[in-house]
Write a protein that holds these residues in place. Structure first.
Motif, PDB file in Angstrom:
ATOM      1  N   ILE A   1     -24.072  11.473  33.398  1.00  0.00           N
ATOM      2  CA  ILE A   1     -25.465  11.858  33.158  1.00  0.00           C
ATOM      3  C   ILE A   1     -25.465  13.288  32.661  1.00  0.00           C
ATOM      4  CG2 ILE A   1     -27.739  12.134  34.193  1.00  0.00           C
ATOM      5  CD1 ILE A   1     -26.820  10.303  36.488  1.00  0.00           C
ATOM      6  N   GLU A   2     -25.877  13.494  31.436  1.00  0.00           N
ATOM      7  CA  GLU A   2     -25.816  14.825  30.812  1.00  0.00           C
ATOM      8  C   GLU A   2     -27.213  15.246  30.361  1.00  0.00           C
ATOM      9  OE1 GLU A   2     -23.581  17.455  30.038  1.00  0.00           O
ATOM     10  OE2 GLU A   2     -25.505  18.200  29.282  1.00  0.00           O
ATOM     11  N   ARG A   3     -27.602  16.470  30.731  1.00  0.00           N
ATOM     12  CA  ARG A   3     -28.957  16.915  30.389  1.00  0.00           C
ATOM     13  C   ARG A   3     -29.093  17.302  28.916  1.00  0.00           C
ATOM     14  NH1 ARG A   3     -28.109  22.496  30.676  1.00  0.00           N
ATOM     15  NH2 ARG A   3     -30.167  23.352  31.032  1.00  0.00           N
ATOM     16  N   ASN A   4     -27.995  17.751  28.308  1.00  0.00           N
ATOM     17  CA  ASN A   4     -28.070  18.082  26.874  1.00  0.00           C
ATOM     18  C   ASN A   4     -28.071  16.794  26.048  1.00  0.00           C
ATOM     19  OD1 ASN A   4     -28.123  20.922  27.123  1.00  0.00           O
ATOM     20  ND2 ASN A   4     -25.917  20.933  27.513  1.00  0.00           N
TER      21      ASN A   4
ATOM     22  N   LEU B   1     -13.588  26.291  22.542  1.00  0.00           N
ATOM     23  CA  LEU B   1     -12.122  26.222  22.556  1.00  0.00           C
ATOM     24  C   LEU B   1     -11.471  27.182  21.569  1.00  0.00           C
ATOM     25  CD1 LEU B   1      -9.604  24.891  23.739  1.00  0.00           C
ATOM     26  CD2 LEU B   1      -9.715  23.211  21.909  1.00  0.00           C
ATOM     27  N   HIS B   2     -10.675  28.090  22.103  1.00  0.00           N
ATOM     28  CA  HIS B   2      -9.802  28.906  21.255  1.00  0.00           C
ATOM     29  C   HIS B   2      -8.392  28.345  21.370  1.00  0.00           C
ATOM     30  CE1 HIS B   2     -12.794  32.485  21.522  1.00  0.00           C
ATOM     31  NE2 HIS B   2     -13.339  31.382  21.097  1.00  0.00           N
ATOM     32  N   GLN B   3      -7.913  28.241  22.602  1.00  0.00           N
ATOM     33  CA  GLN B   3      -6.662  27.521  22.800  1.00  0.00           C
ATOM     34  C   GLN B   3      -6.556  27.031  24.226  1.00  0.00           C
ATOM     35  OE1 GLN B   3      -2.975  29.796  22.463  1.00  0.00           O
ATOM     36  NE2 GLN B   3      -4.127  31.643  21.988  1.00  0.00           N
TER      37      GLN B   3
ATOM     38  N   ASN C   1     -20.527  17.524  37.995  1.00  0.00           N
ATOM     39  CA  ASN C   1     -19.904  18.372  36.975  1.00  0.00           C
ATOM     40  C   ASN C   1     -20.728  19.647  36.758  1.00  0.00           C
ATOM     41  OD1 ASN C   1     -19.649  18.441  33.443  1.00  0.00           O
ATOM     42  ND2 ASN C   1     -18.039  19.080  34.825  1.00  0.00           N
ATOM     43  N   CYS C   2     -21.889  19.686  37.404  1.00  0.00           N
ATOM     44  CA  CYS C   2     -22.716  20.895  37.318  1.00  0.00           C
ATOM     45  C   CYS C   2     -22.216  21.901  38.362  1.00  0.00           C
ATOM     46  CB  CYS C   2     -24.166  20.540  37.595  1.00  0.00           C
ATOM     47  SG  CYS C   2     -24.375  19.734  39.191  1.00  0.00           S
ATOM     48  N   ALA C   3     -22.778  23.112  38.331  1.00  0.00           N
ATOM     49  CA  ALA C   3     -22.444  24.113  39.349  1.00  0.00           C
ATOM     50  C   ALA C   3     -22.919  23.617  40.716  1.00  0.00           C
ATOM     51  CB  ALA C   3     -23.144  25.423  39.003  1.00  0.00           C
TER      52      ALA C   3
HETATM   53  C1  LIG Z   1     -17.133  31.415  24.149  1.00  0.00           C
HETATM   54  C2  LIG Z   1     -16.238  30.636  25.071  1.00  0.00           C
HETATM   55  C3  LIG Z   1     -14.874  30.586  24.810  1.00  0.00           C
HETATM   56  C4  LIG Z   1     -14.029  29.863  25.661  1.00  0.00           C
HETATM   57  N1  LIG Z   1     -12.703  29.755  25.339  1.00  0.00           N
HETATM   58  C5  LIG Z   1     -11.903  28.958  26.078  1.00  0.00           C
HETATM   59  C6  LIG Z   1     -10.557  28.701  25.678  1.00  0.00           C
HETATM   60  O1  LIG Z   1     -10.093  29.158  24.638  1.00  0.00           O
HETATM   61  N2  LIG Z   1      -9.787  27.914  26.480  1.00  0.00           N
HETATM   62  C7  LIG Z   1     -10.265  27.365  27.637  1.00  0.00           C
HETATM   63  O2  LIG Z   1      -9.526  26.645  28.318  1.00  0.00           O
HETATM   64  N3  LIG Z   1     -11.549  27.576  28.027  1.00  0.00           N
HETATM   65  C8  LIG Z   1     -12.374  28.337  27.278  1.00  0.00           C
HETATM   66  N4  LIG Z   1     -13.681  28.524  27.645  1.00  0.00           N
HETATM   67  C9  LIG Z   1     -14.127  28.026  28.956  1.00  0.00           C
HETATM   68  C10 LIG Z   1     -14.346  26.525  28.987  1.00  0.00           C
HETATM   69  O3  LIG Z   1     -15.098  26.121  27.883  1.00  0.00           O
HETATM   70  C11 LIG Z   1     -15.092  26.147  30.269  1.00  0.00           C
HETATM   71  O4  LIG Z   1     -14.476  26.756  31.400  1.00  0.00           O
HETATM   72  C12 LIG Z   1     -15.107  24.661  30.519  1.00  0.00           C
HETATM   73  O5  LIG Z   1     -15.425  23.960  29.333  1.00  0.00           O
HETATM   74  C13 LIG Z   1     -16.127  24.348  31.595  1.00  0.00           C
HETATM   75  O6  LIG Z   1     -16.134  22.967  31.803  1.00  0.00           O
HETATM   76  P1  LIG Z   1     -17.021  22.306  32.938  1.00  0.00           P
HETATM   77  O7  LIG Z   1     -16.850  20.857  32.788  1.00  0.00           O
HETATM   78  O8  LIG Z   1     -16.736  22.939  34.246  1.00  0.00           O
HETATM   79  O9  LIG Z   1     -18.528  22.753  32.639  1.00  0.00           O
HETATM   80  P2  LIG Z   1     -19.473  22.612  31.392  1.00  0.00           P
HETATM   81  O10 LIG Z   1     -18.741  22.495  30.149  1.00  0.00           O
HETATM   82  O11 LIG Z   1     -20.427  23.748  31.535  1.00  0.00           O
HETATM   83  O12 LIG Z   1     -20.211  21.256  31.656  1.00  0.00           O
HETATM   84  C14 LIG Z   1     -21.198  21.137  32.642  1.00  0.00           C
HETATM   85  C15 LIG Z   1     -22.226  20.196  32.094  1.00  0.00           C
HETATM   86  O13 LIG Z   1     -23.122  19.837  33.136  1.00  0.00           O
HETATM   87  C16 LIG Z   1     -24.393  19.690  32.547  1.00  0.00           C
HETATM   88  N5  LIG Z   1     -25.404  19.764  33.618  1.00  0.00           N
HETATM   89  C17 LIG Z   1     -25.675  20.828  34.420  1.00  0.00           C
HETATM   90  N6  LIG Z   1     -26.652  20.516  35.268  1.00  0.00           N
HETATM   91  C18 LIG Z   1     -27.011  19.227  35.021  1.00  0.00           C
HETATM   92  C19 LIG Z   1     -27.980  18.332  35.583  1.00  0.00           C
HETATM   93  N7  LIG Z   1     -28.774  18.676  36.585  1.00  0.00           N
HETATM   94  N8  LIG Z   1     -28.056  17.077  35.058  1.00  0.00           N
HETATM   95  C20 LIG Z   1     -27.268  16.672  34.039  1.00  0.00           C
HETATM   96  N9  LIG Z   1     -26.344  17.494  33.460  1.00  0.00           N
HETATM   97  C21 LIG Z   1     -26.221  18.744  33.966  1.00  0.00           C
HETATM   98  C22 LIG Z   1     -24.478  20.821  31.563  1.00  0.00           C
HETATM   99  O14 LIG Z   1     -25.483  20.575  30.596  1.00  0.00           O
HETATM  100  C23 LIG Z   1     -23.074  20.809  30.978  1.00  0.00           C
HETATM  101  O15 LIG Z   1     -22.993  19.989  29.849  1.00  0.00           O
HETATM  102  C24 LIG Z   1     -14.550  29.227  26.818  1.00  0.00           C
HETATM  103  C25 LIG Z   1     -15.931  29.269  27.068  1.00  0.00           C
HETATM  104  C26 LIG Z   1     -16.767  29.951  26.214  1.00  0.00           C
HETATM  105  C27 LIG Z   1     -18.230  29.945  26.486  1.00  0.00           C
END
Ligand SMILES: Cc1cc2nc3c(=O)[nH]c(=O)nc-3n(C[C@H](O)[C@H](O)[C@H](O)COP(=O)(O)OP(=O)(O)OC[C@H]3O[C@@H](n4cnc5c(N)ncnc54)[C@H](O)[C@@H]3O)c2cc1C
Length: 486
Positions: A1-4, A25-27, A258-260
């Motif tokens: 379930i994704e809000r975006n 993603l950079h690397q 997957n959210c905070a």
């Molecule tokens: C500019 C930038 C550069 C980066 N470079 C790198 C890199 O080079 N290498 C690397 O490994 N990492 C990099 N990162 C970090 C990496 O992208 C993140 O740490 C990682 O993608 C986080 O993944 P996640 O699944 O924890 O969270 P997210 O990707 O934040 O996913 C969480 C999802 O939950 C959804 N959500 C939240 N609340 C709700 C709700 N109530 N209902 C439904 N959906 C909800 C959000 O919309 C979001 O899509 C970078 C990040 C940024 C911003």
């Protein structure tokens, strides 16, 4: 379930005009390395060979500040030692000991993993011997260890850790074991970019879900978790993320958040909400980042921009511990000092990001507080000024840069907060602070939450980045499957 309305969170893509922007993603560490956490996950899902992993070499480059002319940090511990000690001979011995410590930690952890898989006592013993150094230094910060091996040679510190902004804005607040594993993994096997961008990985992961009979719901806000009388999850309710109406519910005996955890807490009944808040809320958050994206009409190498991953240090920066000063600069308009920043130059690799302009992204540390008090119009103006400042800085370094820009966009900590729905716009979950307890206590967090059958599957569970997020998702899945068989 994704809000975006697109799947993947930070791992997605968007367009401004003809420019395709890779937002995150950079690397990422090379998943072909069997000891790398993504290796087992992608192999199990059948995706490892479905993705083209573009090698990044050198690991990163750094210039300016105490480093001066560009220094390229190659992949491979031996090559790295040779390059580092040739360029910074004063720290030759320190580099040998520092790289040796990183290598020992990596191989100790690899052995430990193998010993767990093969149940081999011999491997376990060898792992134990290799991990003695890690046990001793478990509670140290990265600053402590860099000081021990490199003393006051700040140029040497930038040469080995010039990309520190990818982890934290203060080496004193970065756990040494975390840095040793992450940076050591890149040094050992090199980094990779996913051809076509992180969206390619996300789409393939979504396909795994649908092929297995699951559904991917977009534009839906998970809003409430209902529990049964035994205290286990029963339903997840979700609403349209724009209108907050059209509530629907899905039966769910296990929930992966997957959210905070701060967002999860708000979905729970009061007693469970209090438990989650006690466990997570108030813990220091990771850094946020800004990113300035430029689309160029000409191939960047034609302007002299030939490295893929380059850290640029301003002249005023003399010490690695000044990185935090950079994150506070966005509280005002650009002044006489620029912050340090990293460049991800997708035009220098076969990125597969499309036929539009070549993407050059400038990234660095930022804080939500810098922008929180600004009215939307004032924020827009300040963002525009910073975008101009970075464009000018790049034009000074690479004459002709400005004239080649056809599209541009500036994202800040507030954009990260809005898009990812993380407190403070944190991009890596919680801050990777030095550990408070000894190695015997293990890692301070996992995918398990205090609530039965509710798991964290994000950077907030263990560590951030693509590898951290995927590992915590896989760990959560394994825990849940074990729970189910019980
Ligand atoms: C500019 C930038 C550069 C980066 N470079 C790198 C890199 O080079 N290498 C690397 O490994 N990492 C990099 N990162 C970090 C990496 O992208 C993140 O740490 C990682 O993608 C986080 O993944 P996640 O699944 O924890 O969270 P997210 O990707 O934040 O996913 C969480 C999802 O939950 C959804 N959500 C939240 N609340 C709700 C709700 N109530 N209902 C439904 N959906 C909800 C959000 O919309 C979001 O899509 C970078 C990040 C940024 C911003």
């Amino acid at each position: 379930i994704e809000r975006n309305h697109s799947v993947g969170g930070a791992a997605s893509a968007f367009k401004t005009g003809a420019l395709t922007i890779e937002p995150a993603l950079h690397q990422t560490a090379d998943p072909h390395d069997p000891s790398e956490p993504k290796h087992a996950i992608l192999t199990e899902l059948g995706l490892l060979d479905e993705i083209e992993w573009i090698p990044i070499s050198p690991f990163f480059s750094v210039k300016g500040g105490p480093v001066g002319q560009t220094f390229d940090l190659p992949v491979g511990f031996d090559a790295a030692h040779l390059a580092l000690s040739t360029r910074f001979p004063k720290s030759r011995d320190g580099f040998a000991r520092l790289l040796g410590a990183m290598e020992q930690i990596l191989s100790g952890v690899e052995r430990l993993t193998r010993a767990g898989e093969t149940r081999s006592f011999g491997e376990l013993l060898r792992a134990g011997v290799g991990l003695r150094g890690l046990a001793r230094d478990w509670r140290l910060s990265t600053a402590d260890v860099l000081l021990r091996f490199l003393g006051d040679d700040e140029a040497a510190k930038f040469a080995i850790a010039g990309n520190i902004g990818y982890y934290t804005d203060d080496p004193r607040r970065l756990a040494w074991p975390f840095f040793a594993m992450a940076q050591g993994g890149f040094l050992k096997a090199g980094g990779r970019f996913i051809k076509g961008g992180s969206r390619v990985l996300t789409m393939k992961l979504a396909k795994v879900v649908t092929k297995a009979g699951g559904s991917v719901l977009l534009g839906r806000d998970a809003s409430v978790v209902d529990f049964d009388s035994s205290g286990h999850p029963a339903f997840v309710r979700h609403v349209d993320s724009r209108t907050k109406a059209d509530e629907q519910r899905i039966a769910a005996k296990q929930v992966f958040a997957n959210c905070a955890p701060h967002v999860l807490a708000r979905m729970l009944p009061p007693d469970k909400r209090a438990e989650i808040e006690r466990a997570y809320v108030g813990h220091a958050l990771s850094i946020s980042l800004f990113s300035a994206h430029f689309g160029l009409r000409v191939p960047p190498p034609k302007l002299g921009l030939d490295r893929y991953s380059l850290a640029v240090l301003p002249d005023w920066m003399t010490s690695l511990s000044q990185t935090g000063e950079c994150s506070r600069m966005f509280a005002a308009d650009p002044g006489s000092r620029m912050p340090s920043f990293g460049i991800a130059n997708y035009g220098a690799i076969d990125s597969g990001l499309g036929d539009g302009p070549a993407l050059v992204s400038v990234v660095g540390v930022d804080r939500f507080d810098n922008w929180a008090a600004l009215a939307p119009q004032d924020e827009k103006v300040r963002r525009g000024r910073w975008l101009d400042a970075f464009e000018k800085a790049l034009d000074r370094e690479y004459p002709g840069f400005s004239a080649a820009v056809s599209e541009r966009m500036f994202l800040n900590a507030r954009s990260m907060h809005n898009f990812m729905n993380t407190p403070g716009g944190a991009v890596y979950g919680f801050a990777p602070l030095p550990f408070e307890r000894g190695i015997w206590a293990g890692l301070p967090r996992s995918s398990r939450t205090p609530i039965p059958s509710v798991y964290l599957a994000s950077s907030f569970a263990e560590s951030g980045g693509f590898t951290g997020a995927m590992k915590s998702g896989a760990d959560a899945a394994r825990m849940a499957m074990k729970e189910k068989t019980r």
